[in-house]
Design an enzyme around this catalytic site. Structure first.
Site, PDB file in Angstrom:
ATOM      1  N   SER A   1      37.941  32.864  46.856  1.00  0.00           N
ATOM      2  CA  SER A   1      39.102  33.476  46.195  1.00  0.00           C
ATOM      3  C   SER A   1      40.279  33.459  47.150  1.00  0.00           C
ATOM      4  O   SER A   1      40.097  33.476  48.376  1.00  0.00           O
ATOM      5  CB  SER A   1      38.780  34.928  45.824  1.00  0.00           C
TER       6      SER A   1
ATOM      7  N   TYR B   1      35.490  43.222  48.893  1.00  0.00           N
ATOM      8  CA  TYR B   1      35.542  41.980  48.101  1.00  0.00           C
ATOM      9  C   TYR B   1      36.109  40.836  48.957  1.00  0.00           C
ATOM     10  O   TYR B   1      35.552  39.729  48.979  1.00  0.00           O
ATOM     11  CB  TYR B   1      36.406  42.192  46.857  1.00  0.00           C
TER      12      TYR B   1
ATOM     13  N   GLY C   1      25.137  33.010  37.643  1.00  0.00           N
ATOM     14  CA  GLY C   1      26.028  33.797  36.792  1.00  0.00           C
ATOM     15  C   GLY C   1      26.735  32.941  35.754  1.00  0.00           C
ATOM     16  O   GLY C   1      27.906  33.156  35.468  1.00  0.00           O
TER      17      GLY C   1
ATOM     18  N   GLY D   1      32.535  34.295  31.766  1.00  0.00           N
ATOM     19  CA  GLY D   1      33.762  33.945  32.485  1.00  0.00           C
ATOM     20  C   GLY D   1      33.826  32.489  32.935  1.00  0.00           C
ATOM     21  O   GLY D   1      33.585  31.553  32.155  1.00  0.00           O
ATOM     22  N   ILE D   2      34.147  32.292  34.193  1.00  0.00           N
ATOM     23  CA  ILE D   2      34.340  30.944  34.745  1.00  0.00           C
ATOM     24  C   ILE D   2      33.015  30.179  34.743  1.00  0.00           C
ATOM     25  O   ILE D   2      32.971  28.976  34.485  1.00  0.00           O
ATOM     26  CB  ILE D   2      34.909  31.045  36.180  1.00  0.00           C
TER      27      ILE D   2
HETATM   28  N1  LIG Z   1      38.299  36.212  37.670  1.00  0.00           N
HETATM   29  C1  LIG Z   1      39.086  36.038  38.715  1.00  0.00           C
HETATM   30  O1  LIG Z   1      40.305  36.319  38.658  1.00  0.00           O
HETATM   31  C2  LIG Z   1      38.535  35.492  40.008  1.00  0.00           C
HETATM   32  C3  LIG Z   1      39.448  35.236  41.047  1.00  0.00           C
HETATM   33  C4  LIG Z   1      38.953  34.715  42.232  1.00  0.00           C
HETATM   34  C5  LIG Z   1      37.609  34.455  42.373  1.00  0.00           C
HETATM   35  N2  LIG Z   1      36.747  34.726  41.352  1.00  0.00           N
HETATM   36  C6  LIG Z   1      35.319  34.454  41.545  1.00  0.00           C
HETATM   37  O2  LIG Z   1      34.837  33.662  40.494  1.00  0.00           O
HETATM   38  C7  LIG Z   1      33.444  33.935  40.302  1.00  0.00           C
HETATM   39  C8  LIG Z   1      33.152  34.131  38.821  1.00  0.00           C
HETATM   40  O3  LIG Z   1      33.840  35.279  38.392  1.00  0.00           O
HETATM   41  P1  LIG Z   1      34.270  35.546  36.881  1.00  0.00           P
HETATM   42  O4  LIG Z   1      35.696  35.926  36.926  1.00  0.00           O
HETATM   43  O5  LIG Z   1      33.839  34.466  36.001  1.00  0.00           O
HETATM   44  O6  LIG Z   1      33.459  36.904  36.607  1.00  0.00           O
HETATM   45  P2  LIG Z   1      32.384  37.307  35.479  1.00  0.00           P
HETATM   46  O7  LIG Z   1      32.799  36.804  34.151  1.00  0.00           O
HETATM   47  O8  LIG Z   1      32.132  38.761  35.666  1.00  0.00           O
HETATM   48  O9  LIG Z   1      31.111  36.475  35.918  1.00  0.00           O
HETATM   49  C9  LIG Z   1      30.379  36.810  37.060  1.00  0.00           C
HETATM   50  C10 LIG Z   1      28.965  36.394  36.837  1.00  0.00           C
HETATM   51  O10 LIG Z   1      28.210  36.755  38.011  1.00  0.00           O
HETATM   52  C11 LIG Z   1      27.048  37.451  37.574  1.00  0.00           C
HETATM   53  N3  LIG Z   1      26.565  38.332  38.636  1.00  0.00           N
HETATM   54  C12 LIG Z   1      27.190  39.345  39.241  1.00  0.00           C
HETATM   55  N4  LIG Z   1      26.392  39.906  40.159  1.00  0.00           N
HETATM   56  C13 LIG Z   1      25.223  39.223  40.124  1.00  0.00           C
HETATM   57  C14 LIG Z   1      23.989  39.332  40.813  1.00  0.00           C
HETATM   58  N5  LIG Z   1      23.783  40.275  41.722  1.00  0.00           N
HETATM   59  N6  LIG Z   1      23.010  38.464  40.522  1.00  0.00           N
HETATM   60  C15 LIG Z   1      23.175  37.508  39.592  1.00  0.00           C
HETATM   61  N7  LIG Z   1      24.312  37.356  38.896  1.00  0.00           N
HETATM   62  C16 LIG Z   1      25.325  38.223  39.161  1.00  0.00           C
HETATM   63  C17 LIG Z   1      27.501  38.221  36.339  1.00  0.00           C
HETATM   64  O11 LIG Z   1      26.381  38.663  35.609  1.00  0.00           O
HETATM   65  P3  LIG Z   1      26.550  39.758  34.436  1.00  0.00           P
HETATM   66  O12 LIG Z   1      27.178  39.067  33.265  1.00  0.00           O
HETATM   67  O13 LIG Z   1      25.141  40.191  34.187  1.00  0.00           O
HETATM   68  O14 LIG Z   1      27.417  40.845  34.993  1.00  0.00           O
HETATM   69  C18 LIG Z   1      28.286  37.114  35.660  1.00  0.00           C
HETATM   70  O15 LIG Z   1      27.422  36.220  35.021  1.00  0.00           O
HETATM   71  C19 LIG Z   1      33.113  35.136  41.182  1.00  0.00           C
HETATM   72  O16 LIG Z   1      32.455  34.687  42.345  1.00  0.00           O
HETATM   73  C20 LIG Z   1      34.474  35.701  41.523  1.00  0.00           C
HETATM   74  O17 LIG Z   1      34.474  36.363  42.770  1.00  0.00           O
HETATM   75  C21 LIG Z   1      37.184  35.229  40.160  1.00  0.00           C
END
Ligand SMILES: NC(=O)c1ccc[n+]([C@@H]2O[C@H](COP(=O)([O-])OP(=O)(O)OC[C@H]3O[C@@H](n4cnc5c(N)ncnc54)[C@H](OP(=O)(O)O)[C@@H]3O)[C@@H](O)[C@H]2O)c1
Length: 297
Positions: free
Chosen positions: A146, A171, A9, A13-14
């Protein structure tokens, strides 16, 4: 030698932020993404910011065991070693959905898919771990957990569906699973491969896209940008200062609290064994090493 890093992914985002940082650090950045259009846009952005960066694109959908096997095959055709795997991808679907193999999507896609992926990539990580002699090298696995893991409970009977479905417990369980898997790996992996987990903080990213607008508007002032967690993840993956650290949990923005459930060794083992059955992988041998204390972040 140029390090090779897989980011799941990494298009958003991150994950995209850590891809920028790793490219800047000179790594070959392998973006494993489900949407190849978004992946190509991410690659262009990385190349714009870091001209000459080595970026490779792969198709990976973590909600399908077959797709995960296909990704590993494609990756192994181009690489005979892997220095770091960052299990970053995650989703928060508001309505209940299922993986292609019949698991509830957060359990299946956020936890069980990365579980399978990690096992399948271990032979390539082992090559990096054995560079310079058995266990003398440096291979690393980083898991995006998380702070929400503190709200999670391991309820194996919900793996294939919840009645009723509520987004937060699902989640939280998936993020607890990520952390418990990281701890389990830290105990079981052979020397030369380490496993660390992190909470990235509350980060403004597309992960919140399914939330009602008013709810996101309330949260937004408390969210940080993806740069700090991106930097930390990159450092955990290949930073020289982190070499040898194993079994840590890092937190940005919020207190670094590991729940008692996450530390429960019997539960870690039960989850691990059942996940091996579901993902159809051979369990790693019993405990081979202890976790090393790591500095907080
Ligand atoms: N943002 C927060 O506040 C936060 C807090 C705690 C933990 N986290 C964790 O940090 C990580 C990154 O999150 P983010 O905030 O950067 O979110 P994000 O911008 O939505 O990025 C998530 C990425 O995962 C990909 N993804 C989702 N489901 C998938 C699947 N089945 N197969 C392959 N790729 C998949 C998405 O693809 P698409 O672009 O195609 O959707 C995207 O590239 C996650 O594990 C999340 O749980 C985030």
């Amino acid at each position: 030698m140029r390090k090779t890093v897989v980011i799941t992914g990494g298009n958003s985002g991150i994950g995209l932020s850590m891809a920028h940082e790793l490219a800047r650090m000179g790594a070959t950045v392998c973006l494993a993404c489900r949407d190849q259009g978004k992946a190509a846009a991410a690659r262009d952005e990385i190349l714009q910011r870091t001209p000459g960066a080595q970026v490779e694109l792969y198709k990976l959908d973590l909600s399908s065991f077959a797709a995960i096997h296909a990704f590993v095959q494609a990756f192994a055709q181009r690489h005979d070693r892997l220095d770091a795997l960052i299990n970053n991808a995650g989703a928060v679907p508001i309505r209940q959905q299922f993986t292609q193999d019949g698991f509830e999507l957060q359990f299946g896609g956020n936890y069980l898919g990365p579980f399978l992926l990690t096992h399948l990539l271990l032979p390539l990580l082992q090559v990096a771990a054995d560079e310079g002699g058995p266990g003398q090298g440096d291979a690393r696995i980083v898991h995006l957990s998380s702070i929400a893991h503190n709200l999670g409970r391991i309820e194996l009977d919900t793996a294939k569906g919840r009645k009723p479905y509520r987004v937060l417990p699902a989640y939280a369980q998936s993020k607890l699973g990520n952390l418990m898997f990281s701890h389990t790996l830290a105990r079981k992996l052979p020397a030369g491969i380490t496993s660390q987990a992190m909470h990235p903080g509350g980060v403004a990213s597309p992960i919140y896209r399914e939330l009602p607008r008013w709810q996101y508007a309330l949260m937004r002032p408390f969210l940080i940008g993806p740069e700090r967690p991106g930097k930390l993840a990159a450092e955990l993956a290949i930073g020289a200062q982190r070499r040898g650290e194993n079994g840590g949990y890092f937190s940005i923005q919020h207190p670094r609290i590991v729940s008692s459930t996450a530390k429960d060794l019997a539960l870690q083992e039960a989850l691990y064994k059942q996940s091996c059955v579901w993902a159809d992988v051979e369990p790693l041998p019993e405990q081979v090493r202890t976790r090393q204390a790591v500095k907080p972040a």
